[in-house]
Scaffold this active site. Structure first.
Site, PDB file in Angstrom:
ATOM      1  N   ARG A 155     -68.734 -67.445  31.017  1.00 55.52           N
ATOM      2  CA  ARG A 155     -69.056 -66.045  31.312  1.00 55.52           C
ATOM      3  C   ARG A 155     -69.929 -65.982  32.553  1.00 55.52           C
ATOM      4  NH1 ARG A 155     -72.138 -63.298  27.335  1.00 55.52           N
ATOM      5  NH2 ARG A 155     -71.511 -61.386  28.334  1.00 55.52           N
ATOM      6  N   LYS A 194     -76.958 -73.385  21.689  1.00 55.77           N
ATOM      7  CA  LYS A 194     -75.596 -72.856  21.868  1.00 55.77           C
ATOM      8  C   LYS A 194     -74.547 -73.896  21.450  1.00 55.77           C
ATOM      9  CE  LYS A 194     -72.606 -70.576  25.219  1.00 55.77           C
ATOM     10  NZ  LYS A 194     -72.540 -69.546  26.246  1.00 55.77           N
ATOM     11  N   ARG A 235     -81.916 -62.259  26.220  1.00 57.32           N
ATOM     12  CA  ARG A 235     -82.747 -63.424  25.893  1.00 57.32           C
ATOM     13  C   ARG A 235     -83.684 -63.081  24.770  1.00 57.32           C
ATOM     14  NH1 ARG A 235     -81.635 -66.932  29.478  1.00 57.32           N
ATOM     15  NH2 ARG A 235     -81.269 -66.302  31.594  1.00 57.32           N
TER      16      ARG A 235
HETATM   17  C1  BTN Z   1     -69.279 -68.814  27.835  1.00 57.72           C
HETATM   18  O1  BTN Z   1     -69.716 -68.868  28.995  1.00 57.72           O
HETATM   19  O2  BTN Z   1     -70.059 -68.780  26.878  1.00 57.72           O
HETATM   20  C2  BTN Z   1     -67.785 -68.727  27.577  1.00 57.72           C
HETATM   21  C3  BTN Z   1     -67.136 -70.076  27.645  1.00 57.72           C
HETATM   22  C4  BTN Z   1     -65.646 -70.040  27.406  1.00 57.72           C
HETATM   23  C5  BTN Z   1     -65.004 -71.402  27.636  1.00 57.72           C
HETATM   24  C6  BTN Z   1     -63.564 -71.432  27.229  1.00 57.72           C
HETATM   25  S1  BTN Z   1     -62.920 -73.082  27.147  1.00 57.72           S
HETATM   26  C7  BTN Z   1     -61.302 -72.457  26.944  1.00 57.72           C
HETATM   27  C8  BTN Z   1     -61.181 -71.260  27.860  1.00 57.72           C
HETATM   28  N1  BTN Z   1     -60.752 -71.662  29.186  1.00 57.72           N
HETATM   29  C9  BTN Z   1     -61.700 -71.445  30.094  1.00 57.72           C
HETATM   30  O3  BTN Z   1     -61.599 -71.718  31.301  1.00 57.72           O
HETATM   31  N2  BTN Z   1     -62.781 -70.891  29.512  1.00 57.72           N
HETATM   32  C10 BTN Z   1     -62.580 -70.678  28.105  1.00 57.72           C
END
Ligand code: BTN
Length: 315
Positions: free
Chosen positions: A113, A178, A313
């Site tokens: 994100r 996390k 946060r």
């Molecule tokens: C975050 O930042 O918390 C979200 C992370 C999401 C990661 C997943 S892994 C599978 C899918 N493909 C990606 O490139 N991102 C999501």
């Protein structure tokens, strides 16, 4: 990627260089290069004189056939060894094949994100995307990310972890660290087809070395369970839980999931800071029916905050 080499090393026990070279059909010098390539993917390959090579921990590779069997009917499942990003790949895939799910063992450009990189070492975690075409714009689309968070918490419960929580809007946390994250992306104009790609990354067996550079507190499912988790079992549970939640969300929106989301809420009744253009300090009071976070501000005002451009946060 050398299939036979990786399949042999997956057991985590020592194999002589001589035997591995024969299995892979290459010379000893060629083997050393292949081992370097495996290390580049984030695999921890140990080498010892007289013993040969082994993986520091056994590797449970995803099994495409059993994941397809475990999936709800009508959901196509694919597993690739490597891709840039499963989200990117499904955004470019034909919508006619939705719903479709894609797992990767490794991502070269995993997306997180807010433009962040999602670290995706080979075989260590679960990287899943699911593409879904809604027949019509569902009610409360803004709350889709929260509903997906509920689906993930259910899948983690199926995998044996009952104490996972959600940090608004949809980070998966356990023991105040996390465990995973969700990135929902879509393409196309308002009024057009409503197609989303739901991306989920959950840490399963990531080592400290593989996580080097991650700048926030993180945890893996193995550590949270104090036992070895099955990537295939978690992957199957995610397919089932996500499919069920998306099918219901399509018709009923967030209402069937709101109470469960609020019970999983990490920041409920705690002091928080929302950082955006104008930071807000206050006490978090859970979410409303469209997934906005309710904050009782230090100034006495009650506000509903949307997830668009802000981050949350614990204060
Ligand atoms: C975050 O930042 O918390 C979200 C992370 C999401 C990661 C997943 S892994 C599978 C899918 N493909 C990606 O490139 N991102 C999501």
């Amino acid at each position: 990627m050398n299939e036979s080499l990786l399949a042999t090393l997956a057991d985590g026990v020592w194999h002589s260089g001589e035997a591995l070279a024969v299995i892979a059909g290459i010379t000893r010098a060629g083997l050393a290069k292949r081992v370097d390539k495996l290390r580049e993917l984030g695999l921890d390959v140990e080498a010892r004189q007289g013993l040969g090579y082994r993986l520091a921990q056994p590797l449970e590779r995803l099994d495409a056939a059993s994941l397809q069997d475990a999936a709800p009917s009508g959901l196509r499942v694919a597993v690739v060894d490597s891709t840039d990003s499963t989200n990117r790949q499904l955004l470019d895939a034909p919508a006619a094949e939705d719903p479709q799910a894609l797992f990767a063992e490794y991502q070269t450009a995993g997306r997180g994100r807010r433009g962040r990189v999602w670290r995706s070492p080979y075989g260590a975690n679960v990287y899943l995307s699911l593409a879904w075409s809604f027949a019509a714009w569902p009610p409360q689309l803004t709350a889709l990310p929260l509903s997906v968070g509920v689906a993930c918490a259910r899948a983690l419960r199926d995998a044996g972890l009952a104490r996972a929580q959600i940090k608004w809007p949809n980070d998966l946390w356990v023991d105040r660290r996390k465990l995973g994250g969700i990135l929902i992306e879509h393409r196309g104009e308002a009024g057009g087809a409503c197609r989303v790609v739901v991306g989920i990354g959950i840490n399963v067996a990531m080592s400290g070395a593989q996580a080097d550079g991650i700048d926030q507190a993180w945890i893996s499912l193995d550590e949270a369970l104090a036992a070895k988790a099955s990537r295939n079992a978690l992957a199957a549970a995610l397919l089932q839980r996500l499919h069920a939640v998306l099918s219901r969300f399509e018709h009923e929106g967030f209402a069937p999931f709101a109470a469960e989301w609020n019970a999983l809420d990490l920041t409920r009744d705690q002091p928080v800071r929302i950082s955006g253009t104008a930071p807000i300090d206050g006490i978090a009071r859970g979410v409303d029916e469209i997934g906005a976070l309710i904050i009782d501000g230090a100034d006495g005002e009650r506000r509903a905050v949307h997830s668009g451009d802000v981050s949350l946060r614990l204060a």
